[in-house]
Design a protein around this motif. Structure first.
Motif, PDB file in Angstrom:
ATOM      1  N   LEU A  40     -16.933  38.835 -42.212  1.00 16.47           N
ATOM      2  CA  LEU A  40     -18.044  37.946 -41.873  1.00 16.47           C
ATOM      3  C   LEU A  40     -17.841  37.314 -40.495  1.00 16.47           C
ATOM      4  O   LEU A  40     -18.793  37.205 -39.708  1.00 16.47           O
ATOM      5  N   LEU A  41     -16.617  36.901 -40.212  1.00 17.66           N
ATOM      6  CA  LEU A  41     -16.332  36.339 -38.889  1.00 17.66           C
ATOM      7  C   LEU A  41     -16.561  37.371 -37.792  1.00 17.66           C
ATOM      8  O   LEU A  41     -17.120  37.053 -36.734  1.00 17.66           O
ATOM      9  N   ARG A  42     -16.145  38.597 -38.040  1.00 16.23           N
ATOM     10  CA  ARG A  42     -16.363  39.652 -37.039  1.00 16.23           C
ATOM     11  C   ARG A  42     -17.848  39.897 -36.806  1.00 16.23           C
ATOM     12  O   ARG A  42     -18.296  40.066 -35.676  1.00 16.23           O
ATOM     13  N   GLU A  43     -18.616  39.910 -37.889  1.00 11.22           N
ATOM     14  CA  GLU A  43     -20.064  40.103 -37.748  1.00 11.22           C
ATOM     15  C   GLU A  43     -20.702  38.948 -36.985  1.00 11.22           C
ATOM     16  O   GLU A  43     -21.590  39.157 -36.154  1.00 11.22           O
ATOM     17  N   GLN A  44     -20.251  37.731 -37.264  1.00  8.93           N
ATOM     18  CA  GLN A  44     -20.794  36.570 -36.546  1.00  8.93           C
ATOM     19  C   GLN A  44     -20.420  36.607 -35.078  1.00  8.93           C
ATOM     20  O   GLN A  44     -21.164  36.121 -34.230  1.00  8.93           O
ATOM     21  N   SER A  45     -19.273  37.195 -34.786  1.00 11.54           N
ATOM     22  CA  SER A  45     -18.846  37.234 -33.382  1.00 11.54           C
ATOM     23  C   SER A  45     -19.730  38.159 -32.554  1.00 11.54           C
ATOM     24  O   SER A  45     -19.764  38.059 -31.327  1.00 11.54           O
ATOM     25  N   THR A  98     -22.976  38.060 -32.797  1.00 13.19           N
ATOM     26  CA  THR A  98     -24.135  37.224 -32.471  1.00 13.19           C
ATOM     27  C   THR A  98     -23.758  36.085 -31.542  1.00 13.19           C
ATOM     28  O   THR A  98     -24.478  35.777 -30.605  1.00 13.19           O
ATOM     29  N   ARG A  99     -22.639  35.457 -31.833  1.00  7.85           N
ATOM     30  CA  ARG A  99     -22.179  34.333 -31.008  1.00  7.85           C
ATOM     31  C   ARG A  99     -20.684  34.481 -30.782  1.00  7.85           C
ATOM     32  O   ARG A  99     -19.996  35.084 -31.603  1.00  7.85           O
ATOM     33  N   PRO A 100     -20.183  33.927 -29.714  1.00 11.40           N
ATOM     34  CA  PRO A 100     -18.739  34.059 -29.454  1.00 11.40           C
ATOM     35  C   PRO A 100     -17.906  33.307 -30.496  1.00 11.40           C
ATOM     36  O   PRO A 100     -18.228  32.183 -30.852  1.00 11.40           O
ATOM     37  N   VAL A 101     -16.882  33.954 -30.988  1.00 12.37           N
ATOM     38  CA  VAL A 101     -15.945  33.344 -31.919  1.00 12.37           C
ATOM     39  C   VAL A 101     -14.559  33.502 -31.317  1.00 12.37           C
ATOM     40  O   VAL A 101     -14.124  34.625 -31.033  1.00 12.37           O
ATOM     41  N   CYS A 102     -13.890  32.379 -31.103  1.00 17.01           N
ATOM     42  CA  CYS A 102     -12.570  32.457 -30.470  1.00 17.01           C
ATOM     43  C   CYS A 102     -11.516  32.906 -31.484  1.00 17.01           C
ATOM     44  O   CYS A 102     -11.697  32.816 -32.696  1.00 17.01           O
ATOM     45  N   VAL A 103     -10.424  33.383 -30.948  1.00 15.22           N
ATOM     46  CA  VAL A 103      -9.342  33.902 -31.776  1.00 15.22           C
ATOM     47  C   VAL A 103      -8.757  32.797 -32.642  1.00 15.22           C
ATOM     48  O   VAL A 103      -8.356  33.043 -33.781  1.00 15.22           O
ATOM     49  N   CYS A 104      -8.737  31.573 -32.132  1.00 11.16           N
ATOM     50  CA  CYS A 104      -8.164  30.474 -32.920  1.00 11.16           C
ATOM     51  C   CYS A 104      -8.952  30.251 -34.213  1.00 11.16           C
ATOM     52  O   CYS A 104      -8.392  29.856 -35.230  1.00 11.16           O
ATOM     53  N   LEU A 105     -10.261  30.534 -34.200  1.00 19.11           N
ATOM     54  CA  LEU A 105     -11.062  30.394 -35.410  1.00 19.11           C
ATOM     55  C   LEU A 105     -10.656  31.438 -36.441  1.00 19.11           C
ATOM     56  O   LEU A 105     -10.573  31.144 -37.636  1.00 19.11           O
ATOM     57  N   TYR A 106     -10.372  32.656 -35.996  1.00 13.81           N
ATOM     58  CA  TYR A 106      -9.881  33.689 -36.910  1.00 13.81           C
ATOM     59  C   TYR A 106      -8.593  33.229 -37.598  1.00 13.81           C
ATOM     60  O   TYR A 106      -8.437  33.335 -38.806  1.00 13.81           O
ATOM     61  N   VAL A 107      -7.685  32.717 -36.784  1.00 10.48           N
ATOM     62  CA  VAL A 107      -6.393  32.279 -37.311  1.00 10.48           C
ATOM     63  C   VAL A 107      -6.580  31.125 -38.286  1.00 10.48           C
ATOM     64  O   VAL A 107      -6.001  31.116 -39.380  1.00 10.48           O
ATOM     65  N   ARG A 108      -7.419  30.150 -37.911  1.00 11.42           N
ATOM     66  CA  ARG A 108      -7.670  29.002 -38.782  1.00 11.42           C
ATOM     67  C   ARG A 108      -8.278  29.424 -40.113  1.00 11.42           C
ATOM     68  O   ARG A 108      -7.888  28.949 -41.172  1.00 11.42           O
ATOM     69  N   MET A 109      -9.246  30.333 -40.070  1.00  6.80           N
ATOM     70  CA  MET A 109      -9.885  30.786 -41.307  1.00  6.80           C
ATOM     71  C   MET A 109      -8.914  31.570 -42.174  1.00  6.80           C
ATOM     72  O   MET A 109      -8.906  31.434 -43.390  1.00  6.80           O
ATOM     73  N   ARG A 110      -8.081  32.382 -41.562  1.00  6.01           N
ATOM     74  CA  ARG A 110      -7.099  33.142 -42.341  1.00  6.01           C
ATOM     75  C   ARG A 110      -6.142  32.192 -43.050  1.00  6.01           C
ATOM     76  O   ARG A 110      -5.827  32.378 -44.223  1.00  6.01           O
ATOM     77  N   VAL A 111      -5.715  31.143 -42.352  1.00  4.34           N
ATOM     78  CA  VAL A 111      -4.815  30.166 -42.964  1.00  4.34           C
ATOM     79  C   VAL A 111      -5.540  29.425 -44.082  1.00  4.34           C
ATOM     80  O   VAL A 111      -5.006  29.251 -45.171  1.00  4.34           O
ATOM     81  N   ARG A 112      -6.779  29.005 -43.847  1.00  2.00           N
ATOM     82  CA  ARG A 112      -7.527  28.278 -44.877  1.00  2.00           C
ATOM     83  C   ARG A 112      -7.773  29.136 -46.098  1.00  2.00           C
ATOM     84  O   ARG A 112      -7.635  28.679 -47.219  1.00  2.00           O
ATOM     85  N   VAL A 113      -8.141  30.370 -45.885  1.00  2.00           N
ATOM     86  CA  VAL A 113      -8.408  31.255 -47.021  1.00  2.00           C
ATOM     87  C   VAL A 113      -7.134  31.496 -47.801  1.00  2.00           C
ATOM     88  O   VAL A 113      -7.127  31.463 -49.030  1.00  2.00           O
ATOM     89  N   SER A 114      -6.037  31.723 -47.117  1.00  2.00           N
ATOM     90  CA  SER A 114      -4.786  31.977 -47.832  1.00  2.00           C
ATOM     91  C   SER A 114      -4.281  30.710 -48.541  1.00  2.00           C
ATOM     92  O   SER A 114      -3.641  30.814 -49.575  1.00  2.00           O
ATOM     93  N   LEU A 115      -4.589  29.530 -48.024  1.00  2.00           N
ATOM     94  CA  LEU A 115      -4.197  28.304 -48.690  1.00  2.00           C
ATOM     95  C   LEU A 115      -5.068  27.974 -49.891  1.00  2.00           C
ATOM     96  O   LEU A 115      -4.609  27.384 -50.865  1.00  2.00           O
ATOM     97  N   THR A 116      -6.333  28.369 -49.847  1.00  2.00           N
ATOM     98  CA  THR A 116      -7.216  28.075 -50.966  1.00  2.00           C
ATOM     99  C   THR A 116      -7.051  29.049 -52.103  1.00  2.00           C
ATOM    100  O   THR A 116      -7.529  28.811 -53.204  1.00  2.00           O
ATOM    101  N   LEU A 117      -6.362  30.155 -51.875  1.00  2.00           N
ATOM    102  CA  LEU A 117      -6.143  31.146 -52.918  1.00  2.00           C
ATOM    103  C   LEU A 117      -4.687  31.093 -53.331  1.00  2.00           C
ATOM    104  O   LEU A 117      -3.838  31.755 -52.762  1.00  2.00           O
ATOM    105  N   PRO A 118      -4.346  30.279 -54.344  1.00  4.37           N
ATOM    106  CA  PRO A 118      -2.947  30.160 -54.741  1.00  4.37           C
ATOM    107  C   PRO A 118      -2.432  31.439 -55.393  1.00  4.37           C
ATOM    108  O   PRO A 118      -3.123  32.062 -56.173  1.00  4.37           O
ATOM    109  N   LEU A 119      -1.227  31.828 -55.017  1.00  9.93           N
ATOM    110  CA  LEU A 119      -0.610  33.020 -55.615  1.00  9.93           C
ATOM    111  C   LEU A 119       0.573  32.643 -56.351  1.00  9.93           C
ATOM    112  O   LEU A 119       1.287  32.206 -56.787  1.00  9.93           O
TER     113      LEU A 119
END
Length: 107
Positions: A79-84, A86-107
């Motif tokens: 989804l982030l790649r698709e949004q990028s 349409t609009r610019p998405v910086c690399v730091c947003l990718y990293v932040r989302m990956r960290v947030r997603v991995s933190l919200t999914l407890p293993l």
């Protein structure tokens, strides 16, 4: 969770709880003279077979959960790649989302 760890169903290594289950069963047997009644040995073998079934189901469900988490994380990144496009998405947003997603999914 503590019960699963004590029974050797879950542990630090996947599927490697057999030694913990054997030691728990040995210690639960007591320090008697070694005389085991036929009823208790039948119950013990029934218990061991049920424990094996539970262990198998647990690891199957754990693999399904890990697969679903992985698919969700890749979906968010797509989804982030698709949004990028349409609009610019910086690399730091990718990293932040990956960290947030991995933190919200407890293993």
């Amino acid at each position: 969770d503590n019960m699963l760890l004590a029974e050797g169903v879950a542990g630090p290594e996947k599927g490697g709880g057999a030694a913990a289950a054997v030691s728990a069963a040995t210690s639960a047997g007591g320090g008697g003279a070694g005389a085991v009644s036929p009823d208790s040995s039948l119950e013990h073998s029934d218990y061991k077979s049920k424990l094996g079934q539970i262990r198998t189901i647990y690891h199957t469900e754990l693999e399904k959960y890990e697969q679903a988490c992985s698919e969700f994380q890749s979906h968010v990144m797509n989804l982030l790649r698709e949004q990028s496009r349409t609009r610019p998405v910086c690399v730091c947003l990718y990293v932040r989302m990956r960290v947030r997603v991995s933190l919200t999914l407890p293993l």
